[in-house]
Design a protein around this motif. Structure first.
Motif, PDB file in Angstrom:
ATOM      1  N   LYS A  52      13.198   8.189 -17.979  1.00 20.87           N
ATOM      2  CA  LYS A  52      14.044  10.010 -18.048  1.00 20.87           C
ATOM      3  C   LYS A  52      13.942  10.385 -16.915  1.00 20.87           C
ATOM      4  CE  LYS A  52      12.710  14.837 -18.280  1.00 20.87           C
ATOM      5  NZ  LYS A  52      12.102  15.500 -17.971  1.00 20.87           N
ATOM      6  N   GLN A  53      13.650   9.771 -15.589  1.00 20.11           N
ATOM      7  CA  GLN A  53      14.506  10.004 -14.368  1.00 20.11           C
ATOM      8  C   GLN A  53      13.450   8.760 -13.333  1.00 20.11           C
ATOM      9  OE1 GLN A  53      12.675  13.010 -11.922  1.00 20.11           O
ATOM     10  NE2 GLN A  53      14.897  13.620 -11.320  1.00 20.11           N
ATOM     11  N   ARG A  54      14.394   8.145 -12.583  1.00 14.46           N
ATOM     12  CA  ARG A  54      13.073   7.170 -11.724  1.00 14.46           C
ATOM     13  C   ARG A  54      13.405   7.822  -9.889  1.00 14.46           C
ATOM     14  NH1 ARG A  54      16.606   2.508 -11.172  1.00 14.46           N
ATOM     15  NH2 ARG A  54      16.216   2.707  -8.830  1.00 14.46           N
ATOM     16  N   ILE A  55      12.839   7.685  -8.864  1.00 14.47           N
ATOM     17  CA  ILE A  55      12.365   7.705  -8.039  1.00 14.47           C
ATOM     18  C   ILE A  55      12.153   7.022  -6.894  1.00 14.47           C
ATOM     19  CG2 ILE A  55      11.533   9.739  -6.252  1.00 14.47           C
ATOM     20  CD1 ILE A  55      10.554  11.615  -8.795  1.00 14.47           C
ATOM     21  N   GLU A  56      12.940   6.566  -6.081  1.00 14.92           N
ATOM     22  CA  GLU A  56      13.065   5.769  -5.222  1.00 14.92           C
ATOM     23  C   GLU A  56      12.318   6.028  -3.546  1.00 14.92           C
ATOM     24  OE1 GLU A  56      16.496   3.020  -4.083  1.00 14.92           O
ATOM     25  OE2 GLU A  56      15.513   1.926  -6.628  1.00 14.92           O
ATOM     26  N   TYR A  57      11.428   5.294  -3.275  1.00 13.24           N
ATOM     27  CA  TYR A  57      10.582   5.878  -2.161  1.00 13.24           C
ATOM     28  C   TYR A  57      11.108   4.468  -0.640  1.00 13.24           C
ATOM     29  CZ  TYR A  57       8.297   9.178  -4.560  1.00 13.24           C
ATOM     30  OH  TYR A  57       7.494   9.919  -6.024  1.00 13.24           O
ATOM     31  N   TYR A  63      16.191  10.204  -5.984  1.00 14.50           N
ATOM     32  CA  TYR A  63      16.170  10.835  -7.704  1.00 14.50           C
ATOM     33  C   TYR A  63      17.668  10.297  -8.295  1.00 14.50           C
ATOM     34  CZ  TYR A  63      12.506  13.691  -5.809  1.00 14.50           C
ATOM     35  OH  TYR A  63      11.348  14.235  -4.988  1.00 14.50           O
ATOM     36  N   MET A  64      17.166   9.905  -9.394  1.00  7.40           N
ATOM     37  CA  MET A  64      18.014   9.021  -9.869  1.00  7.40           C
ATOM     38  C   MET A  64      17.266   8.914 -11.563  1.00  7.40           C
ATOM     39  SD  MET A  64      19.017   5.415  -7.789  1.00  7.40           S
ATOM     40  CE  MET A  64      16.809   4.999  -7.549  1.00  7.40           C
ATOM     41  N   ASP A  65      19.127   9.295 -11.916  1.00  5.91           N
ATOM     42  CA  ASP A  65      19.154   9.398 -13.783  1.00  5.91           C
ATOM     43  C   ASP A  65      18.589   8.400 -14.677  1.00  5.91           C
ATOM     44  OD1 ASP A  65      21.237   8.450 -13.951  1.00  5.91           O
ATOM     45  OD2 ASP A  65      21.813  10.317 -15.020  1.00  5.91           O
ATOM     46  N   ALA A  66      17.868   8.438 -15.698  1.00  5.87           N
ATOM     47  CA  ALA A  66      17.886   6.901 -16.344  1.00  5.87           C
ATOM     48  C   ALA A  66      19.280   5.925 -16.325  1.00  5.87           C
ATOM     49  CB  ALA A  66      17.140   6.773 -18.181  1.00  5.87           C
ATOM     50  N   GLY A  67      20.157   6.170 -16.215  1.00  7.63           N
ATOM     51  CA  GLY A  67      21.685   4.979 -15.487  1.00  7.63           C
ATOM     52  C   GLY A  67      21.607   4.607 -14.290  1.00  7.63           C
ATOM     53  N   GLY A  68      20.762   5.636 -13.128  1.00  7.90           N
ATOM     54  CA  GLY A  68      20.520   4.904 -11.628  1.00  7.90           C
ATOM     55  C   GLY A  68      21.904   5.786 -11.551  1.00  7.90           C
ATOM     56  N   THR A  69      22.737   6.956 -11.578  1.00  6.73           N
ATOM     57  CA  THR A  69      23.272   8.255 -10.980  1.00  6.73           C
ATOM     58  C   THR A  69      22.000   8.973  -9.876  1.00  6.73           C
ATOM     59  OG1 THR A  69      24.312   7.912 -12.871  1.00  6.73           O
ATOM     60  CG2 THR A  69      24.902  10.109 -10.891  1.00  6.73           C
ATOM     61  N   VAL A  70      22.525   8.870  -8.757  1.00  7.41           N
ATOM     62  CA  VAL A  70      21.610   9.293  -8.264  1.00  7.41           C
ATOM     63  C   VAL A  70      21.606  11.265  -8.497  1.00  7.41           C
ATOM     64  CG1 VAL A  70      21.680  10.246  -5.822  1.00  7.41           C
ATOM     65  CG2 VAL A  70      21.858   7.988  -6.240  1.00  7.41           C
ATOM     66  N   GLN A  71      20.710  11.750  -8.194  1.00  6.97           N
ATOM     67  CA  GLN A  71      20.773  13.644  -8.368  1.00  6.97           C
ATOM     68  C   GLN A  71      20.382  14.045  -7.683  1.00  6.97           C
ATOM     69  OE1 GLN A  71      17.696  12.783 -11.908  1.00  6.97           O
ATOM     70  NE2 GLN A  71      19.168  13.555 -13.344  1.00  6.97           N
ATOM     71  N   GLY A 111       0.993  -1.377  -0.316  1.00  9.71           N
ATOM     72  CA  GLY A 111      -0.079   0.011   0.213  1.00  9.71           C
ATOM     73  C   GLY A 111       0.629   0.930   0.167  1.00  9.71           C
ATOM     74  N   ALA A 112       2.253   1.281   0.137  1.00 13.78           N
ATOM     75  CA  ALA A 112       3.278   2.394   0.022  1.00 13.78           C
ATOM     76  C   ALA A 112       3.517   2.179  -1.406  1.00 13.78           C
ATOM     77  CB  ALA A 112       3.638   2.604   1.442  1.00 13.78           C
ATOM     78  N   LEU A 113       3.976   4.103  -1.688  1.00 10.09           N
ATOM     79  CA  LEU A 113       4.966   4.076  -2.942  1.00 10.09           C
ATOM     80  C   LEU A 113       6.019   3.501  -3.065  1.00 10.09           C
ATOM     81  CD1 LEU A 113       4.796   5.160  -5.868  1.00 10.09           C
ATOM     82  CD2 LEU A 113       4.651   7.394  -4.496  1.00 10.09           C
ATOM     83  N   VAL A 114       6.565   2.992  -3.828  1.00  4.09           N
ATOM     84  CA  VAL A 114       7.728   2.467  -3.199  1.00  4.09           C
ATOM     85  C   VAL A 114       8.789   2.452  -4.136  1.00  4.09           C
ATOM     86  CG1 VAL A 114       7.812   0.844  -1.683  1.00  4.09           C
ATOM     87  CG2 VAL A 114       7.681   0.479  -3.789  1.00  4.09           C
ATOM     88  N   GLU A 115       8.202   2.817  -5.977  1.00  2.91           N
ATOM     89  CA  GLU A 115       8.901   3.378  -7.529  1.00  2.91           C
ATOM     90  C   GLU A 115       8.182   4.529  -7.816  1.00  2.91           C
ATOM     91  OE1 GLU A 115      11.701   1.504  -8.786  1.00  2.91           O
ATOM     92  OE2 GLU A 115      10.366   1.447 -10.906  1.00  2.91           O
ATOM     93  N   GLU A 116       8.707   5.628  -8.600  1.00  2.00           N
ATOM     94  CA  GLU A 116       8.224   5.961  -9.232  1.00  2.00           C
ATOM     95  C   GLU A 116       8.922   6.730 -10.602  1.00  2.00           C
ATOM     96  OE1 GLU A 116       6.451  10.712  -9.610  1.00  2.00           O
ATOM     97  OE2 GLU A 116       7.205   9.863  -7.986  1.00  2.00           O
ATOM     98  N   ARG A 117       8.628   6.370 -12.239  1.00  4.33           N
ATOM     99  CA  ARG A 117       8.982   6.139 -12.799  1.00  4.33           C
ATOM    100  C   ARG A 117       8.931   6.737 -14.389  1.00  4.33           C
ATOM    101  NH1 ARG A 117       8.378   0.883 -11.913  1.00  4.33           N
ATOM    102  NH2 ARG A 117       6.788   0.847 -13.204  1.00  4.33           N
TER     103      ARG A 117
END
Length: 185
Positions: A139-144, A157-165, A124-130
């Protein structure tokens, strides 16, 4: 809500007004000199769902407004308009079987796709947003990362390659609520 600067001086503050049902109907933003900056008005349908959000400048001129559409109690579309009524852009939302938002598509006023988002939930909790480009590429991935209550304690917040922004950590301060029940003697 007050905003303070580094010296703890008031920068701006809000005045909120609510209707009889406790719904926000007006939000006025003032600067440190008590001069009105913007005013926001909210309208609701009989089910208590927000149907319109209007933003005005300090002179009372309409700056923009948003209309909301619902199906089965869920917000399925939001449309943003200019003061003259021109559709600027809009969002279309879809939901999973638990009524969690599963996708959000952002379209320009001409109907062309600007970006889409996909949401993933666990317990029930948001864990990822693409965030996807119009062509569907990432374009970007967000992990919660969430606590036991399902609240995010870290957002990455990470770019498409997984680098933390960017990376944010959250701490929650809770207060125990004690209810007093009168005892009959």
């Amino acid at each position: 809500m007050d905003t303070l600067d580094a010296q703890n001086d008031l920068v701006r503050y809000h005045l909120y007004r609510y209707d009889e049902q406790g719904r926000l109907i007006e939000d006025e933003l003032y600067d440190r000199r008590d001069e009105l900056q913007t005013r926001q008005e909210y309208e609701y349908n009989q089910e208590g769902q927000r149907t319109r959000w209007s933003v005005y400048n300090s002179d009372g001129a309409l700056l923009s407004y948003t209309l909301y559409e619902y199906e089965d109690g869920l917000n399925v579309r939001s449309e943003n308009y200019s003061p003259s009524g021109e559709l600027l852009d809009y969002f279309v939302y879809e939901y999973d079987s638990r009524d969690n938002r599963s996708t959000r598509e952002w379209f320009r006023g001409d109907g062309s796709l600007e970006e889409s988002r996909e949401y993933e939930y666990r317990d029930g909790a948001l864990v990822e947003e693409r965030i996807l480009r119009p062509n569907g590429s990432l374009k970007q991935r967000i992990e919660y990362r969430n606590n036991d209550m399902g609240n995010p304690v870290e957002v990455v917040y990470m770019d498409a390659g997984g680098t933390v922004q960017e990376q944010f950590a959250f701490e929650y301060i809770t207060k125990e609520v004690v209810t007093q029940v009168p005892v009959e003697e």
